[in-house]
Design a protein around this motif. Structure first.
Motif, PDB file in Angstrom:
ATOM      1  N   PRO A  23      58.182  11.455   1.431  1.00 14.39           N
ATOM      2  CA  PRO A  23      56.759  11.779   1.794  1.00 14.39           C
ATOM      3  C   PRO A  23      56.809  12.836   2.752  1.00 14.39           C
ATOM      4  O   PRO A  23      57.827  13.511   3.360  1.00 14.39           O
ATOM      5  CB  PRO A  23      56.331  10.410   2.904  1.00 14.39           C
ATOM      6  CG  PRO A  23      57.105   9.580   2.325  1.00 14.39           C
ATOM      7  CD  PRO A  23      58.587   9.958   1.751  1.00 14.39           C
ATOM      8  N   SER A  24      55.616  13.520   2.851  1.00 12.81           N
ATOM      9  CA  SER A  24      55.523  14.850   3.625  1.00 12.81           C
ATOM     10  C   SER A  24      54.252  15.118   3.633  1.00 12.81           C
ATOM     11  O   SER A  24      53.386  14.964   2.776  1.00 12.81           O
ATOM     12  CB  SER A  24      56.352  16.029   2.715  1.00 12.81           C
ATOM     13  OG  SER A  24      56.001  17.280   3.519  1.00 12.81           O
ATOM     14  N   THR A  25      53.872  15.876   4.994  1.00 15.31           N
ATOM     15  CA  THR A  25      52.391  16.212   5.123  1.00 15.31           C
ATOM     16  C   THR A  25      52.661  17.902   5.217  1.00 15.31           C
ATOM     17  O   THR A  25      52.333  18.629   4.476  1.00 15.31           O
ATOM     18  CB  THR A  25      51.536  15.655   6.137  1.00 15.31           C
ATOM     19  OG1 THR A  25      51.489  14.180   5.925  1.00 15.31           O
ATOM     20  CG2 THR A  25      50.424  16.459   6.679  1.00 15.31           C
ATOM     21  N   ARG A  26      53.546  18.180   6.306  1.00 16.17           N
ATOM     22  CA  ARG A  26      53.519  19.733   6.652  1.00 16.17           C
ATOM     23  C   ARG A  26      54.081  20.516   5.750  1.00 16.17           C
ATOM     24  O   ARG A  26      53.615  21.522   5.227  1.00 16.17           O
ATOM     25  CB  ARG A  26      54.252  19.949   7.947  1.00 16.17           C
ATOM     26  CG  ARG A  26      53.513  19.844   9.123  1.00 16.17           C
ATOM     27  CD  ARG A  26      54.316  19.434  10.396  1.00 16.17           C
ATOM     28  NE  ARG A  26      54.653  17.886  10.026  1.00 16.17           N
ATOM     29  CZ  ARG A  26      53.788  17.072  10.026  1.00 16.17           C
ATOM     30  NH1 ARG A  26      52.562  17.072  10.741  1.00 16.17           N
ATOM     31  NH2 ARG A  26      54.009  15.837   9.716  1.00 16.17           N
ATOM     32  N   THR A  27      55.384  19.910   5.228  1.00 19.77           N
ATOM     33  CA  THR A  27      56.233  20.774   4.540  1.00 19.77           C
ATOM     34  C   THR A  27      55.606  21.278   3.200  1.00 19.77           C
ATOM     35  O   THR A  27      55.431  22.335   2.623  1.00 19.77           O
ATOM     36  CB  THR A  27      57.581  20.305   4.344  1.00 19.77           C
ATOM     37  OG1 THR A  27      58.099  19.891   5.571  1.00 19.77           O
ATOM     38  CG2 THR A  27      58.578  21.244   3.445  1.00 19.77           C
ATOM     39  N   ARG A  82      61.962  18.275  -2.151  1.00 20.33           N
ATOM     40  CA  ARG A  82      62.417  17.337  -1.069  1.00 20.33           C
ATOM     41  C   ARG A  82      62.982  16.222  -1.551  1.00 20.33           C
ATOM     42  O   ARG A  82      62.330  15.644  -2.680  1.00 20.33           O
ATOM     43  CB  ARG A  82      61.292  16.842  -0.139  1.00 20.33           C
ATOM     44  CG  ARG A  82      61.726  15.890   0.930  1.00 20.33           C
ATOM     45  CD  ARG A  82      60.487  15.626   2.036  1.00 20.33           C
ATOM     46  NE  ARG A  82      60.740  16.942   2.908  1.00 20.33           N
ATOM     47  CZ  ARG A  82      60.004  16.692   4.053  1.00 20.33           C
ATOM     48  NH1 ARG A  82      59.157  15.625   4.347  1.00 20.33           N
ATOM     49  NH2 ARG A  82      59.935  17.674   4.932  1.00 20.33           N
ATOM     50  N   HIS A 107      67.026  20.703   6.597  1.00 16.76           N
ATOM     51  CA  HIS A 107      65.764  21.185   6.471  1.00 16.76           C
ATOM     52  C   HIS A 107      65.679  22.706   6.846  1.00 16.76           C
ATOM     53  O   HIS A 107      65.138  22.984   7.761  1.00 16.76           O
ATOM     54  CB  HIS A 107      64.884  20.085   7.262  1.00 16.76           C
ATOM     55  CG  HIS A 107      63.479  20.239   6.956  1.00 16.76           C
ATOM     56  ND1 HIS A 107      62.856  20.994   6.190  1.00 16.76           N
ATOM     57  CD2 HIS A 107      62.383  19.207   7.479  1.00 16.76           C
ATOM     58  CE1 HIS A 107      61.359  20.791   6.160  1.00 16.76           C
ATOM     59  NE2 HIS A 107      61.166  19.685   6.918  1.00 16.76           N
ATOM     60  N   GLN A 129      62.209  24.120   7.857  1.00 18.53           N
ATOM     61  CA  GLN A 129      61.842  23.779   9.200  1.00 18.53           C
ATOM     62  C   GLN A 129      62.499  24.509  10.303  1.00 18.53           C
ATOM     63  O   GLN A 129      62.011  25.020  11.334  1.00 18.53           O
ATOM     64  CB  GLN A 129      62.149  22.149   9.570  1.00 18.53           C
ATOM     65  CG  GLN A 129      61.726  21.626  10.800  1.00 18.53           C
ATOM     66  CD  GLN A 129      60.262  21.854  11.086  1.00 18.53           C
ATOM     67  OE1 GLN A 129      59.230  21.605  10.367  1.00 18.53           O
ATOM     68  NE2 GLN A 129      59.916  22.699  12.159  1.00 18.53           N
ATOM     69  N   PRO A 185      59.491  19.040  15.448  1.00 20.55           N
ATOM     70  CA  PRO A 185      59.082  19.386  13.819  1.00 20.55           C
ATOM     71  C   PRO A 185      57.911  18.495  13.254  1.00 20.55           C
ATOM     72  O   PRO A 185      57.246  19.080  12.277  1.00 20.55           O
ATOM     73  CB  PRO A 185      60.252  18.844  13.204  1.00 20.55           C
ATOM     74  CG  PRO A 185      60.908  17.954  13.915  1.00 20.55           C
ATOM     75  CD  PRO A 185      60.646  18.273  15.466  1.00 20.55           C
ATOM     76  N   LEU A 186      57.255  17.344  14.090  1.00 20.70           N
ATOM     77  CA  LEU A 186      56.250  16.517  13.656  1.00 20.70           C
ATOM     78  C   LEU A 186      56.735  16.048  12.363  1.00 20.70           C
ATOM     79  O   LEU A 186      57.471  16.560  11.362  1.00 20.70           O
ATOM     80  CB  LEU A 186      54.996  17.240  13.279  1.00 20.70           C
ATOM     81  CG  LEU A 186      54.549  18.061  14.752  1.00 20.70           C
ATOM     82  CD1 LEU A 186      53.093  18.551  14.401  1.00 20.70           C
ATOM     83  CD2 LEU A 186      54.455  17.097  16.036  1.00 20.70           C
ATOM     84  N   PRO A 187      56.348  14.945  11.817  1.00 19.46           N
ATOM     85  CA  PRO A 187      55.100  14.111  12.567  1.00 19.46           C
ATOM     86  C   PRO A 187      55.986  13.404  13.783  1.00 19.46           C
ATOM     87  O   PRO A 187      57.105  13.137  13.653  1.00 19.46           O
ATOM     88  CB  PRO A 187      54.958  12.869  11.440  1.00 19.46           C
ATOM     89  CG  PRO A 187      56.168  12.700  10.729  1.00 19.46           C
ATOM     90  CD  PRO A 187      56.723  14.213  10.753  1.00 19.46           C
TER      91      PRO A 187
HETATM   92  N1   CP Z   1      58.369  18.674   9.658  1.00 13.52           N
HETATM   93  C1   CP Z   1      58.220  18.073   8.592  1.00 13.52           C
HETATM   94  O1   CP Z   1      59.127  18.163   7.636  1.00 13.52           O
HETATM   95  O2   CP Z   1      57.165  17.317   8.435  1.00 13.52           O
HETATM   96  P1   CP Z   1      56.782  16.741   7.075  1.00 13.52           P
HETATM   97  O3   CP Z   1      57.687  15.386   6.760  1.00 13.52           O
HETATM   98  O4   CP Z   1      55.198  16.251   7.201  1.00 13.52           O
HETATM   99  O5   CP Z   1      56.736  17.676   5.852  1.00 13.52           O
END
Ligand code: CP
Length: 315
Positions: free
Chosen positions: A48-52, A101, A129, A132, A262-264
Motif C-alpha cells: 500500500p501507498s498514498t504519497r509515493t 514498491r 526508500h 523519500q 515521511p508520513l503516514p
Molecule cells: N512516505 C511514504 O512512503 O508514504 P506512502 O506509504 O503513503 O507512500
C-alpha cells in the motif's frame, strides 16, 4: 540505462543538480508541462501507498506524460504467481519508466536487472526508500540552506523504518552531521548501520528518552511504528505509543528546530503540532512531488536537453 535503487546511486554533485532542477520546477512548474509528452510511467505497487504512488503519478501527469499500473498486486498477475522479473519485461513493452514498491527487500533490484526501462525503487521492505530520502534531503536543504553541519534526531521505529535507513545512508556523505537515535531498545537502529557509522568516524548517540535530547536538535525526524513488519501483534501494541510528540515536548525544542515525518502518521505526532511553524511534514510532501518530477526527467535523460544546470545554480 539508469535506475534509482539507493540514494547512493547518485553522486553528491548529481544530487545537487537534481535538487536544482526540483527547485526550478517549484518556481516555474508551467515550464515543465510538456516535457514528458508521449511518455508513460508505470507504477507497480505490491504494497500500500498514498504519497509515493500518487506523487509519482502526479509528477508524470504534471510533466505532460501518462500513467498506468497497479496499486493492488492481488489484481495483477502476481496473484497467479508471475515473477517480478517477468512482470518488468512485460512493463518494459508498455511504459518508458517504472516506479516499483515491494514488500521483499531487493525486489526492485531484481526488476532493474531484467528491465529495458529505468526502474525506481519506491520502497523495498524494511530496506530502502530512496525517493523519500531525496524528498527529505531537498526539504532539509530548503529549510536549513544546506546539507552540512546539523544535529538530527531520528525517533521511533529505527529497526523497521526504511526511510530512516535510507536517510542515514545518504547523510553520511555530508559533513558535520551528528545523529541522535531515539528509540526503545526493541526498535533500535540495526547494527549494520551503527557499524557503518563507526567505520566512517561519524558521531551518533543512542537514547531512549526524547525529552533529554530535544533542546539540542536542529531536525527531529519522527517515524511511525511499522505495524506491517512486526512478527506479533502483542509487541506492536506495547510499542506503538512509545513516543507521542506534543506541545509539552515541543516547548523543549529550539525555536528553529524542524519536525520531519515521511508520513503516514498514526499518533506519534499529536495533531495539535500541525499548526506549529516548525512542523514541516506536509511541506515535505510538496517537495516529494518536485523531486520526483526532477528524477523522472533525469532518468529519462531529458534534463540536459532543456536546461543548463550551471546557469540554474546562479539563481
Ligand atoms: N512516505 C511514504 O512512503 O508514504 P506512502 O506509504 O503513503 O507512500
Amino acid at each position: 540505462l539508469r535506475h534509482m535503487m539507493n540514494p547512493l546511486d547518485f553522486s553528491v554533485d548529481e544530487l545537487e543538480a537534481l535538487f536544482d532542477v526540483a527547485g526550478d520546477i517549484e518556481r516555474n512548474m508551467d515550464k515543465y508541462a510538456h516535457m514528458c509528452d508521449g511518455k508513460i510511467l508505470a507504477t507497480c505497487f505490491y504494497e500500500p501507498s498514498t504519497r509515493t504512488r500518487l506523487s509519482f503519478e502526479t509528477a508524470m501527469l504534471r510533466l505532460g506524460g501518462k500513467c498506468l499500473g497497479f496499486a493492488d498486486a492481488s489484481n495483477s498477475s502476481a496473484a497467479k504467481g508471475e515473477s517480478v522479473s517477468d512482470t518488468i519485461r512485460v512493463i518494459s513493452c508498455f511504459a518508458d519508466i517504472c516506479a516499483m514498491r515491494h514488500p521483499k527487500e531487493g525486489a526492485p533490484m531484481v526488476a532493474a536487472s531484467k528491465s529495458l526501462i529505468p526502474v525506481i525503487n519506491a520502497g523495498d521492505g524494511g530496506h530502502q526508500h530512496p525517493t523519500q530520502t531525496l524528498t527529505d534531503l531537498l526539504t532539509i536543504r530548503s529549510l536549513y540552506g544546506g546539507l552540512n553541519n546539523f544535529t538530527i534526531g531520528l525517533c521511533g521505529d529505527l529497526k523497521f523504518g526504511r526511510t530512516v535507513h535510507s536517510l542515514i545512508n545518504a547523510l553520511t556523505r555530508y559533513s558535520g552531521i551528528h545523529f541522535i537515535f531515539i528509540s526503545p531498545k526493541e526498535l533500535k537502529v540495526p547494527d549494520y548501520i551503527t557499524e557503518m557509522l563507526d567505520s566512517k568516524g561519524i558521531t551518533y548517540e543512542e537514547v531512549i528518552k526524547l525529552e533529554e535530547v530535544m533542546p539540542r536538535l536542529d531536525f527531529l525526524y519522527m517515524t511511525r511504528v511499522q505495524k506491517e513488519r512486526f512478527f506479533n501483534e502483542e509487541d506492536y501494541i506495547r510499542l506503538k505509543n512509545f513516543y507521542i510528540l506534543d506541545k509539552a515536548k515541543m516547548a523543549l525544542a529550539k525555536e528553529k528546530m524542524y519536525i520531519l515525518h515521511p508520513l503516514p502518521r498514526v499518533n506519534e505526532i499529536s495533531v495539535e503540532i500541525d499548526s506549529d511553524p516548525r512542523a514541516a511534514y506536509f511541506k515535505q510532501v510538496q517537495y516529494g512531488l518536485y523531486v520526483r518530477m526532477a528524477l523522472i526527467l533525469t532518468l529519462l535523460d531529458m534534463t540536459d536537453a532543456h536546461m543548463n544546470h550551471d546557469l540554474l545554480r546562479k539563481f
